[in-house]
Write an enzyme that holds these catalytic residues in place. Sequence first.
Site, PDB file in Angstrom:
ATOM      1  CE  LYS A 296      -4.029  -2.133   2.155  1.00 35.12           C
ATOM      2  NZ  LYS A 296      -4.951  -2.143   3.328  1.00 35.12           N
TER       3      LYS A 296
ATOM      4  CE  LYS B 205     -10.668 -12.538  -1.631  1.00 39.72           C
ATOM      5  NZ  LYS B 205      -9.785 -12.680  -0.443  1.00 39.72           N
TER       6      LYS B 205
ATOM      7  CE  LYS C  17     -14.554  -4.510   2.458  1.00 40.59           C
ATOM      8  NZ  LYS C  17     -14.749  -4.324   3.926  1.00 40.59           N
TER       9      LYS C  17
END
Length: 332
Positions: free
Chosen positions: A114, A197, A200
């Site tokens: 990230k 996958k 969200k």
Amino acid sequence: MTRKRVLSGIQPTSESFHLGNCLGAVRHWVEFQDDHDAFYCIADLHALTVETDPAILYKRTLRSAAQVLAIGVDPSKCTFFLQSQVAQHNQLAWVMECLAGFGEASRMTQFKDKSSKSGTERTVVGLFTYPMLQAADILLYQADRVPIGEDQRQHIELTRDLAGRFNSRFGKTFQLPEPYILKGDAKINDLQNPSAKMSKSTSSTQGVIEIMDAPEVNAKKIKSAVTDTGREVRFDEKEKPGISNLLTIHSAISGLSISEIEQEFEGKGYGDFKTAVAEVAVEFLRPIRQRALDLLDDEPGLLTILHDGAPKARVVAEKTLDDTYRNMGLVR
């Protein structure tokens, strides 16, 4: 026989959970609450690692709680609470931060991934210390088991390392949690990108089946799902990733085996198959969505459920933190 204690949490980082959440983590919460001493939280403190408007965070927190309850988590069978309403999470997190080495924290894969995307200057310190708060979440409740996906295994290993380090320095204080890897779950992928996958955090929601979407919206998404060359409804993740994903979704909801579904649609086209998948998914999600909407319509009632859970969690958390402080030599 004493029941094993299990701890798990989910972040309120979107307006709606998706089908993968429903068939994965939260479904296991429902199963565990029957034969475990289960503690489940909406991890709203973890959600602060990304910039969020206060009104949006409040809304998402309540919507997340409503969906967890709608899927089947029962507050009479478990301890269900908001992470931020139990102050001991933050207090024990500081202890964990003082135990963790800078090097081992830097090696956390999720932080590296990230931070590399956003750049060092835009990465908040909370993202770096996130695993220590997660360790505190688990250790506060002396959890025996932590149900996780494979991508969280590294964080559980760090939690065990920190607990073992504390115990060896200050005396036995923490239960070393065992990771309960959720195996056998249906792997639900994005409808528009079936090699990825369902998530969200995806940039587009067109490939995501969201619990809170209207039935007709999800039906349209499934009927518009990416398919493959040919017309045969056959499971082959390499050659037919789109159809394989839809077969997985149908099977996970209907309970039919992949081969049974293949036989049912032998000689039929993709259109018939996608219509059938849409019908199965929509009817599965319809009562869950309606239950969540009913809970949200009664916000005082929903808040009461959450407020009732927090004191139950604090009873356990206070005992653990008190033992921790005493064993470290902090004056009680």
